[in-house]
Enzyme design. Structure first.
Site, mmCIF file in Angstrom:
data_model
loop_
_atom_site.group_PDB
_atom_site.id
_atom_site.type_symbol
_atom_site.label_atom_id
_atom_site.label_comp_id
_atom_site.label_asym_id
_atom_site.label_seq_id
_atom_site.Cartn_x
_atom_site.Cartn_y
_atom_site.Cartn_z
ATOM 1 N N CYS A 116 0.817 -1.228 0.000
ATOM 2 C CA CYS A 116 0.000 0.000 0.000
ATOM 3 C C CYS A 116 0.846 1.272 0.000
ATOM 4 C CB CYS A 116 -0.958 0.002 1.179
ATOM 5 S SG CYS A 116 -2.204 -1.285 1.024
ATOM 6 N N HIS A 256 -3.458 7.199 2.930
ATOM 7 C CA HIS A 256 -3.848 5.902 2.373
ATOM 8 C C HIS A 256 -5.192 5.502 2.981
ATOM 9 C CE1 HIS A 256 -3.858 1.984 0.772
ATOM 10 N NE2 HIS A 256 -3.790 1.399 1.948
ATOM 11 N N ASN A 286 -10.201 -0.068 -0.186
ATOM 12 C CA ASN A 286 -8.740 0.059 -0.220
ATOM 13 C C ASN A 286 -8.251 -0.393 -1.600
ATOM 14 O OD1 ASN A 286 -5.985 -0.160 0.077
ATOM 15 N ND2 ASN A 286 -6.046 -1.296 1.997
HETATM 16 O O1 UT7 Z 1 -3.752 -1.314 3.539
HETATM 17 C C1 UT7 Z 1 -2.812 -2.147 4.104
HETATM 18 C C2 UT7 Z 1 -2.812 -2.059 5.564
HETATM 19 N N1 UT7 Z 1 -4.026 -2.643 6.090
HETATM 20 C C3 UT7 Z 1 -4.643 -2.047 7.111
HETATM 21 O O2 UT7 Z 1 -4.240 -0.995 7.548
HETATM 22 C C4 UT7 Z 1 -5.829 -2.778 7.689
HETATM 23 C C5 UT7 Z 1 -5.816 -2.650 9.185
HETATM 24 N N2 UT7 Z 1 -6.890 -3.441 9.842
HETATM 25 C C6 UT7 Z 1 -8.175 -3.072 9.791
HETATM 26 O O3 UT7 Z 1 -8.558 -2.145 9.110
HETATM 27 C C7 UT7 Z 1 -9.133 -3.823 10.686
HETATM 28 O O4 UT7 Z 1 -8.411 -4.630 11.583
HETATM 29 C C8 UT7 Z 1 -10.162 -4.714 9.933
HETATM 30 C C9 UT7 Z 1 -11.154 -3.825 9.198
HETATM 31 C C10 UT7 Z 1 -9.443 -5.623 8.947
HETATM 32 C C11 UT7 Z 1 -10.959 -5.541 10.928
HETATM 33 O O5 UT7 Z 1 -11.564 -4.702 11.910
HETATM 34 P P1 UT7 Z 1 -11.366 -4.980 13.481
HETATM 35 O O6 UT7 Z 1 -12.114 -3.936 14.166
HETATM 36 O O7 UT7 Z 1 -9.890 -5.078 13.738
HETATM 37 O O8 UT7 Z 1 -12.094 -6.351 13.635
HETATM 38 P P2 UT7 Z 1 -11.517 -7.723 14.243
HETATM 39 O O9 UT7 Z 1 -10.648 -8.393 13.265
HETATM 40 O O10 UT7 Z 1 -10.993 -7.463 15.624
HETATM 41 O O11 UT7 Z 1 -12.868 -8.541 14.399
HETATM 42 C C12 UT7 Z 1 -13.911 -8.145 15.300
HETATM 43 C C13 UT7 Z 1 -15.061 -9.110 15.157
HETATM 44 C C14 UT7 Z 1 -14.639 -10.581 15.176
HETATM 45 O O12 UT7 Z 1 -15.658 -11.317 15.813
HETATM 46 P P3 UT7 Z 1 -15.500 -11.751 17.369
HETATM 47 O O13 UT7 Z 1 -14.236 -12.557 17.445
HETATM 48 O O14 UT7 Z 1 -15.416 -10.464 18.136
HETATM 49 O O15 UT7 Z 1 -16.755 -12.527 17.616
HETATM 50 C C15 UT7 Z 1 -14.605 -10.945 13.729
HETATM 51 O O16 UT7 Z 1 -14.820 -12.314 13.512
HETATM 52 O O17 UT7 Z 1 -15.698 -8.902 13.897
HETATM 53 C C16 UT7 Z 1 -15.741 -10.134 13.176
HETATM 54 N N3 UT7 Z 1 -15.627 -9.847 11.762
HETATM 55 C C17 UT7 Z 1 -16.666 -9.512 10.971
HETATM 56 N N4 UT7 Z 1 -17.971 -9.386 11.241
HETATM 57 C C18 UT7 Z 1 -18.768 -9.019 10.222
HETATM 58 C C19 UT7 Z 1 -14.480 -9.813 11.021
HETATM 59 N N5 UT7 Z 1 -14.791 -9.479 9.760
HETATM 60 C C20 UT7 Z 1 -16.124 -9.282 9.709
HETATM 61 C C21 UT7 Z 1 -17.010 -8.908 8.679
HETATM 62 N N6 UT7 Z 1 -18.318 -8.785 8.995
HETATM 63 N N7 UT7 Z 1 -16.605 -8.654 7.425
#
Ligand code: UT7
Length: 331
Positions: A116, A256, A286
């Site tokens: 990225c 970004h 993204n």
């Molecule tokens: O561009 C390159 C660099 N990349 C980045 O900068 C990305 C950085 N990361 C992020 O933007 C975020 O971490 C994500 C958007 C990828 C994920 O968001 P998060 O707030 O970190 O969510 P998480 O992974 O901690 O998941 C929270 C909950 C989980 O459920 P439990 O374990 O709390 O029951 C996930 O299973 O949300 C669940 N979950 C979803 N629920 C609905 C994960 N993906 C989804 C989804 N829809 N698509």
């Protein structure tokens, strides 16, 4: 003698027509519009559906848009850099193909891969060539067909990424406009958190790797988020301090677009108000290397000569950094 700086003198862009909305994603994986919107800020993304069309398809369109707006012939271009994480082919240079297709017959060309941060690093490369005095017109294209490496059954990645391309032309400037300062970083610790396991030299493609879905993007989102949020804010604050810029001196933050929460944290740390923050994550998701030039393309009409822009990016590797650039024209 006055120092020659490298200014952006034109921008171009292209996004595919096909819109993949959160509502449609709800029918594909276990997710919902509310979760995606609140956790990422994304509402929809574009997907390239044309058959046999790769990243170059979009890169060519963005470059042609730029050339037409700038009113120059492609034969005047000295160097074409394609910033991409999704080259057309694993080996042959996508940039070489793009340069030939647009008619940049006097240029040399190569690809730059820094996930990225590819376009941000590409800006630095372009500026260095211009400042050296050896080249006068450098075309940097950021393009990615992220849909080609995403598993649309994996809700943790398929909601995030989209396809697109943007382009910027760098030319010498004698008024002190263009790239002023940069702070670029990388740290290989990040490889474990954001990667594609197979298809490279460690684990070449095999029946097994295909069966195990190892050719798709894997991301430990939580870990990447932690690194991204602190590092993007740190480098943006650092570049402001080092150039004695207060939030009042900054007209635009060009961040970004990985997650709206990361963008907000960066803007907060810099003290830059929301109205000065370029945003397109809601419409494109993204788009990896295309994000920064697509922002310039979308906001071009609002930019004024002399505006101070702070670019910031964070990506796989890890790679990250910030660039301070003075805008060089009114459109
Ligand atoms: O561009 C390159 C660099 N990349 C980045 O900068 C990305 C950085 N990361 C992020 O933007 C975020 O971490 C994500 C958007 C990828 C994920 O968001 P998060 O707030 O970190 O969510 P998480 O992974 O901690 O998941 C929270 C909950 C989980 O459920 P439990 O374990 O709390 O029951 C996930 O299973 O949300 C669940 N979950 C979803 N629920 C609905 C994960 N993906 C989804 C989804 N829809 N698509």
């Amino acid at each position: 003698m006055k120092k020659t700086t490298a200014a952006i003198t034109a921008v171009g862009g292209y996004v595919p027509d096909f819109v993949l909305s959160n509502k449609v994603l709800e029918t594909m994986v276990d997710t919902n519009d509310e979760w995606i919107t609140t956790r990422t800020g994304i509402k929809e993304r574009r997907i390239l559906k044309e058959e046999n069309a790769g990243t170059s398809f979009m890169a060519i369109k963005a470059a042609e848009d730029l050339l037409q707006k700038r009113g120059i012939d492609a034969s005047e271009i000295d160097f074409v850099l394609v910033a991409t994480a999704t080259p057309d082919l694993p080996v042959a240079s996508t940039a070489a193909y793009v340069a030939s297709e647009i008619g940049a017959v006097n240029a040399f060309a190569y690809d730059l891969q820094a996930a990225c941060s590819s376009f941000l690093y590409g800006m630095s490369t372009a500026a260095s060539y211009i400042e050296s005095g050896r080249y006068k017109k450098v075309l940097v294209i950021g393009a990615d067909k992220m849909s080609s490496i995403i598993d649309y059954t994996d809700r943790t990645t398929c909601i995030i990424f989209g396809d697109g391309a943007g382009a910027a032309l760098f030319e010498p400037n004698e008024e002190g406009l263009g790239l002023q300062d940069e702070y670029l970083r990388s740290d290989g610790i990040g490889r474990q958190f954001l990667k594609i396991d197979a298809g490279g030299s460690i684990l070449p493609a095999s029946e097994e790797t295909v069966k195990n879905k190892q050719h798709y993007v894997y991301q430990d989102g939580k870990s990447v988020f932690k690194f991204a949020v602190s590092n993007m804010a740190d480098v943006s604050a650092l570049i402001m301090e080092r150039n004695n810029l207060t939030h009042e001196d900054v007209q635009w933050l060009v961040p970004h677009q990985a997650n709206k929460r990361i963008i907000d944290a960066t803007a907060n740390r810099m003290g830059v108000e929301p109205g000065k923050v370029m945003i397109n994550i809601d419409r494109y998701g993204n788009t990896t290397s295309a994000t920064l030039p697509l922002l310039l393309y979308d906001y071009e009409k609002q930019l004024k000569k002399g505006d101070n822009l702070i670019f910031a990016a964070f990506g796989g590797g890890f790679t990250w950094g910030s660039i301070y650039l003075k805008w060089a024209y009114n459109s």
